[in-house]
Structures are given as structure tokens and as C-alpha cells.
Enzyme design. Structure first.
Site, PDB file in Angstrom:
ATOM      1  N   GLU A 269       0.884  -1.165   0.000  1.00 11.08           N
ATOM      2  CA  GLU A 269       0.000   0.000   0.000  1.00 11.08           C
ATOM      3  C   GLU A 269       0.921   1.213   0.000  1.00 11.08           C
ATOM      4  O   GLU A 269       1.696   1.423   0.938  1.00 11.08           O
ATOM      5  CB  GLU A 269      -0.898  -0.014   1.227  1.00 11.08           C
ATOM      6  CG  GLU A 269      -1.915   1.102   1.245  1.00 11.08           C
ATOM      7  CD  GLU A 269      -1.870   1.898   2.531  1.00 11.08           C
ATOM      8  OE1 GLU A 269      -1.425   3.061   2.488  1.00 11.08           O
ATOM      9  OE2 GLU A 269      -2.278   1.358   3.570  1.00 11.08           O
ATOM     10  N   CYS A 308      -2.318   8.108   4.259  1.00 12.50           N
ATOM     11  CA  CYS A 308      -2.320   7.584   2.892  1.00 12.50           C
ATOM     12  C   CYS A 308      -3.670   7.791   2.224  1.00 12.50           C
ATOM     13  O   CYS A 308      -3.782   7.691   0.997  1.00 12.50           O
ATOM     14  CB  CYS A 308      -1.941   6.109   2.892  1.00 12.50           C
ATOM     15  SG  CYS A 308      -3.003   5.083   3.932  1.00 12.50           S
TER      16      CYS A 308
END
Length: 715
Positions: A269, A308
Site C-alpha cells: 500500500e 495515505c
């Protein structure tokens, strides 16, 4: 899992690792990397792994960790997560105090600490509710591979035989660790955690609490505090790596021989230029416009924009650009107080480190050089509230004020490729034509794959266009309108029930998603064999396998076999069951059922109309009449271990039953699931209704709750 851990405080020289169920620090920390308080610049500790043997850690996980986790079932491991979450809930204050040193406000710390503990609760609940109380999980229905049913195929999940290595980012040192630990632990795979250096001391503090709880089995969790550059050298096809961080680092790790050709499972990720899209109907004064502005400002300022999932691209109709810019600026001015999180009233803290501050400023400057216009905020050192409540210029801390950019060129490459990982967002305009928002879809796609996007509109057609247009470019899409603005968990909050991850630039990995993430730590295998062998392997009865049936000898019942409803879980075995005799269905029964229920569909009441229906021979019995009668045929009415019938699953009606036909039922114990915390468990019974000619009339599963021990009633 017992050990005495060093206390994690400001005067600790080296953040410890936890290896082979013991705390470890290097003999000398001369080469250690200093870790600083994000707000004051004070050196808190050093980080070093000089002399740490990572091969020993991997071997310990594969041997001791695998062995000890394997002693427990899926349910037992899930229950330990609940026990751990309850323990940690009472020990959050010390973690909050440490979290403030990372630049996190109280709200930021709650997202990280409480959010991580909440993930443990969620996975514990879902694991016990959705998985069997065993270590083999069946996937899908069996496949019949021979005409006589003697050869079947089925997919099963079993845990991978190695270790789950979790390389985490600096922004969520606790949530990032626990959201990866939870599914690995339930699957039965031991974990090695490698936190990021700037906030690794907070992860170590959480591991200290976990170790002192003595809840997790030996070898199930290890911690590497510091560089671990050779860790992938020790891994092979048995292991997996879950990485959260920069795309550059992820790409480097993907090229490691053990990943590229050695079969190590790798999930990442990474960078994500997430978008929030304002629909043309969401004009100022609407609830949607207000919700949109609130969402953008929240994502710019929570964790100082170091998420994120933060909104990097604010995509709005061109005619609303100015209104959006003004509203974002006004809300920041009204709501945001920048400073040391330990000072009262501060709502936004520092970035994680001075290095991070330099990176963010450099990224913003590159965007300005590429055509972005600074319309709110500044790159200069801001005035901040210090821990003592005084206000002044930030000298030592990694502080940055929120920054908003506007782009005249919506297609400028830099706005869709540069991520400033801080309190920064860009406003990008799009044109609409007669309700066509395809340009907004194209702009969102220029991010080349993102973790999440928000769509803010109260127009169902706009929502449909935007969601279907951008879904393939995103791991998650939030549709925000007046109906869910208050209840929504928000753009930037991954929930453990839903997938977290995204395609392309976002890394292509996948975390969370409920039980899906447990399966990421398991191997799916196709198993072929006879019904008896598949029953033995899976613990689930397969049609054609041996049965021990009470009931009518003409249809398989055997003398001396106790009715299965007289058996507790301790006595009941897979394959135990009951075979009933026949019961004839009369036209009067069908008519009475139709009249009493109100189900007077013509196939049950009108002979001429029923005969014209190609599916029916004339008037036929209601399917639910047959299921009701089947219950009457197999039930054992006296009080006993069966406590309740709590449902049917997979009901299918196959052959119609006309007046004058007869039916019978065969009931077989298909799956037995004792509940770890209760004095009863669940039994799934395979039920098949046949007619007098032996044709299958209906198939379904009956679900009952049954006592573990037959203590209440005698047999």
C-alpha cells in the site's frame, strides 16, 4: 508469552526489539539513528539493530510460532484477540502520552490507538461469526466430478506455513500494526513487525503492553526496531510481506529475488493521490457542499495530512472553484490551531520529523514551479502554540501550516503525480455539460490508481456516473450526501469490514476487508477425492459419504440408532441423521394452506391456470408447505439437547409436488460448530425432500443450536 520489558521513556537510549520472546538491544548504540520529539526536536531515543540476527527471528516464527498458534482453532484465536483488545483498552493513557511526541493530537492518537484496538474487536467478532471452529475453511460448493458421485472436488483454505512480515509506515504506528496483526493471527500465522523509525518507539510501547498481557501464544509476535535490510533475504515461498510506505521503496522490495522469483507473497500500500469530487448539484448552501468542505479540511489536518487516504486532489466544477477555495480557507481559519499537541486547544500537530517537513515543502515547491498557485497558507515557518501555551515562531518542531493550491491547468502532470505527504491539497476544476461529469471521471483517473475517492452529490444519476466511472481506479469510494453526512465514517477512515488498498500507484495490494484479509494469510487448495475422504479432510459432510440414520428402514433408517435430536454436541457426529417415512399431500391440504396463509397464487388454487404453466402438472403444493411438513417429519418433539431452530439456508425447490404425491425427508448432520464461549454450539443439517418416486423435491440447510453436553434432559 512472558518477559520483563524495559520501560519506553524519553531517557531510554535504544528502542528495543522483541525477538524469540525476549527483549533485545544492541551491545553498542553508537551507530543508532536518533529519534526526536516532532514538536520540540528533543532526542527521545536511538534506533539500532546492529548485531541482530534476523534469520533467528524468522526461524523462531516458522517453528515455535507456527506450532503454538496451530494448537488453537480459528475461533480460539479470534477469542484471544477480543481478550487482548479488552486488556489494551485499559492501558491507553501511556500510549496517548507517547503518541503526542509523534506530533499527534488527542484526536489523531484516538484514530491510531483506539482505531487499532477497535480492529481487534471487529476481527474477533467476525472470525467467530463467519469462520468455522477448526483450521480448515471450505470455499464454495463441492464440484461433482463423476456421474455416480463417487469423485468430488472442493477448494479449501489452510494457513500458510511461514511468517507474516509487516513493514509499516510512520503515520499510524499502532493502527497499522494491529490491522495487519489481527487477520494474520486469526489465520494462525506468526508476525514479525518492522515499524518505521520516526514513530517506532510508539509501536514498541504497544508491543510491550501486548507482551505483558501474556495473552498471545509464544512466538506469535516479534518486533524489529530499526533497520532490517536483510530481512527479505531470509524469506521464501512460505512467507508473506505486507508493506505500507513509499512507492519507491515498494518497487525496490518487489525486485528482491525472493519476491520476484522466490515466491514470497508481497502486498503493498503506497502513494495515493486520492480525490474528492464535488457534484454540480452540490452548490453553496446545500448540505452536500458543507459536507464536502468539512471532509477536505478534515483530511488536510488530521495527522497533519500524513495519511495515505488524505484528499490530495479536490475536483470541483469550474464555476464553484472560487467558492470552494474560500470555504476551505474559512474553515481552516475557524477550526485549526497549530501547535504542540500537549498544549490545550491545539487541533493540528507537527509532521513526524524534520526530514518529513523538508520532503513536504520540497514537493509543494515543485508543484508551485509546475503551475500551481498558492491560494491559502504559506511555506514559511508558522506561528504555533507551544506546550506551555505561549505562541511564537516554530524553531525546532516539524510544523507546517495547511496549504491549498489552485490549478489553472487541470491536466498538469504534477498535480496528478506529486504527493506532498502533509497538510496539502489541490483544487482542480472540471467542466460539466447537461449533467455529463465525464471530465471529472477522467481527471480522477489521472491519479493512476488511488486508495479512496469521495463523491459528494445528492443527484442519483451524478452518483451513478461518477462511481461507475472511477470505481476501477480506486480501492474504495465514499458517496457523501445529506443522508449519510452525519453517520459516515469519513473519506479517510478505512474500516476493518471493507477492503483497504488500491490499484496502480496505490500499490495494488489489499488489506482488511473482513475475513478476506484472513484468507490472504491462507493457501487455497483444490482437493479431490471420494465423499468420505472430503468429509474427513474438511469436517463437513458431503453427499454420498457415510450416514448413520435413525428412522424408517425403507429409506435408510437403521435399528438401534438414536434420533440425532436426542444427541448433544459431545455425542453427535458428522453423518448422523434421520430418514422419515412418506406423507401424502392431498388437495385439501393445499387449499387449507392457501387459505390460512393468504398465498393463493394460481398454481395452488386454479387447476386450469396451473395446467397452462409449463412448470407445473396442475395444482401443486406450496414449497413452504412442504418445508413445514418436512420439519414435522424429522422433528423429535420432546425436550432435549436441541435448543432452537434459528434458520434455513440455501433453500431450492426443484421438483413440483402435485395433489396425491407423497414426500419424505432425509436430515444429516453436515457441520458442527461448538461455540468457544457458550454451553451450546451450532449444527448445520443437510435436508433433502424426495417424492414417492425418489426424485429430489427440495434441498436446504437447517440450522439449530444444540447443547454441548446433554445435562438438562435425559436421552
Amino acid at each position: 508469552m512472558t518477559s520483563t520489558a524495559p520501560k519506553i521513556e524519553a531517557d531510554v537510549e535504544t528502542v528495543p526489539s522483541f525477538i524469540q520472546d525476549s527483549w533485545w538491544t544492541p551491545e553498542s548504540a553508537d551507530d543508532g539513528v536518533p529519534v526526536r520529539d516532532a514538536s520540540t526536536g528533543e532526542v527521545l531515543a536511538t534506533v539500532s539493530t546492529s548485531g541482530l540476527d534476523l534469520a533467528i527471528a524468522v526461524d523462531y516464527a516458522r517453528t515455535v510460532g507456527q506450532r503454538e498458534l496451530g494448537r488453537l482453532t480459528l475461533h480460539e484465536r479470534a477469542l484471544k484477540l477480543k481478550e487482548l483488545a479488552q486488556y489494551l483498552n485499559g492501558r491507553r493513557q501511556e500510549l496517548y502520552d507517547l503518541s503526542a511526541r509523534t506530533g499527534a493530537t488527542r484526536i489523531d492518537s484516538m484514530v491510531d490507538i483506539d482505531g487499532g484496538i477497535g480492529v481487534l474487536f471487529t476481527f474477533s467478532s467476525k472470525g467467530r461469526r463467519e469462520l468455522p471452529n477448526s483450521n480448515v475453511v471450505v470455499d464454495g460448493a463441492p464440484e461433482v466430478l463423476s456421474k455416480d458421485g463417487s469423485f468430488l472436488g472442493r477448494h479449501i483454505y489452510t494457513r500458510i506455513p511461514g511468517v507474516a512480515v509487516q513493514i509499516n509506515a510512520f503515520n499510524f504506528p499502532i493502527w497499522g500494526m494491529l490491522e495487519k496483526l489481527a487477520p494474520a493471527f486469526i489465520a494462525g500465522v506468526p508476525t514479525i513487525v518492522k515499524p518505521a523509525t520516526p514513530s517506532g518507539y510508539l509501536a514498541a510501547a504497544m508491543v510491550k503492553e501486548i507482551v505483558e498481557s501474556n495473552i498471545l501464544p509464544t512466538g506469535s509476535l516479534q518486533l524489529v526496531s530499526g533497520p532490517a535490510r536483510t530481512l527479505l533475504d531470509e524469506l521464501d515461498y512460505r512467507d508473506m510481506v505486507s508493506f505500507t510506505g513509499s512507492a519507491a521503496t515498494a518497487n525496490k522490495l518487489k525486485k528482491h529475488p525472493n519476491v520476484a522469483t522466490g515466491g514470497v507473497r508481497f502486498s503493498s500500500e503506497t502513494d495515493s493521490l486520492n480525490a474528492a469530487i464535488l457534484g454540480p448539484d452540490a452548490v453553496p448552501g446545500t448540505p452536500e457542499f458543507d459536507a464536502f468542505i468539512k471532509s477536505v479540511v478534515t483530511e488536510m489536518t488530521v495527522k497533519a495530512g500524513q495519511k495515505c487516504t488524505s484528499i490530495r486532489r479536490t475536483i470541483v466544477p469550474n464555476e464553484l472553484r472560487r467558492a470552494v477555495i474560500d470555504a476551505i480557507g474559512a474553515r481552516i481559519d475557524e477550526r485549526v490551531v497549530l501547535g504542540d499537541p500537549r498544549a490545550e486547544g491545539v487541533t493540528m500537530g507537527a509532521l513526524a520529523s524534520l526530514e518529513q517537513l523538508a520532503d513536504v515543502r520540497a514537493a509543494v515547491q515543485s508543484m508551485l514551479d509546475a503551475g500551481g498557485e498558492l491560494v491559502f497558507g504559506s511555506l514559511d515557518a508558522p506561528r504555533v502554540t507551544r506546550a506551555d501555551g505561549s505562541v511564537g515562531q516554530a524553531a525546532e518542531g516539524a510544523f507546517m501550516a495547511p496549504v491549498l493550491l489552485d490549478w489553472a491547468d487541470a491536466q498538469a502532470a504534477e498535480v496528478h503525480s506529486l504527493e506532498a505527504f502533509g497538510p496539502v491539497s489541490s483544487v482542480i476544476g472540471y467542466e460539466t455539460h447537461d449533467g455529463d461529469v465525464s471530465e471529472a471521471v477522467r481527471l480522477a483517473a489521472l491519479g493512476a490508481g488511488s486508495l479512496v475517492a469521495s463523491v459528494c452529490t445528492n443527484d442519483p444519476e451524478i452518483a451513478r456516473q461518477l462511481v461507475t466511472g472511477i470505481a476501477a481506479h480506486h480501492g474504495r469510494v465514499l458517496v457523501l450526501n445529506r443522508e449519510d453526512a452525519r453517520s459516515s465514517t469519513g473519506h479517510g477512515s478505512p474500516v476493518p469490514h471493507l477492503v483497504h488498498g488500491g490499484p496502480g500507484r496505490a500499490g495494488g495490494g489489499e488489506e482488511l476487508g473482513g475475513i478476506r484479509s484472513v484468507f490472504h494469510h491462507m493457501q487455497r487448495t483444490a482437493v479431490q477425492g471420494s465423499p468420505n475422504m472430503l468429509t474427513a479432510v474438511t469436517g463437513v459432510w458431503h453427499s454420498g459419504a457415510d450416514q448413520r440414520l435413525a428412522g424408517d428402514p425403507e429409506f435408510g433408517g437403521m435399528a438401534g440408532v438414536v434420533h440425532p435430536f436426542r444427541k448433544s454436541l459431545a455425542e453427535l457426529a458428522i453423518g448422523d441423521g434421520f430418514a422419515s417415512g412418506l406423507r401424502q399431500v392431498a388437495l385439501a391440504d393445499i387449499t387449507a394452506f392457501a387459505n390460512s396463509t393468504g398465498d393463493t397464487f394460481y398454481a395452488h388454487t386454479n387447476e386450469a391456470a396451473a395446467e397452462r404453466n409449463p412448470f407445473f402438472p396442475g395444482i401443486v403444493a406450496h414449497g413452504y408447505l412442504l418445508v413445514s411438513w418436512a420439519a414435522g417429519l424429522f422433528v423429535e418433539p420432546a425436550p432435549g439437547p436441541v435448543l432452537a431452530n434459528y434458520g434455513l439456508e440455501n433453500l431450492r425447490f426443484i421438483t413440483p409436488v402435485a395433489a396425491g404425491d407423497s414426500i419424505r425427508v432425509t436430515l444429516t448432520a453436515k457441520k458442527i460448530t461448538p461455540r468457544t464461549t457458550d454451553e451450546y454450539g451450532e449444527v448445520c443439517w443437510d435436508a433433502v425432500i424426495h417424492n414417492h418416486d425418489g426424485e429430489v423435491v427440495a434441498t436446504y440447510d437447517v440450522l439449530t443450536l444444540v447443547e454441548k453436553e446433554n445435562t438438562t434432559y435425559s436421552s
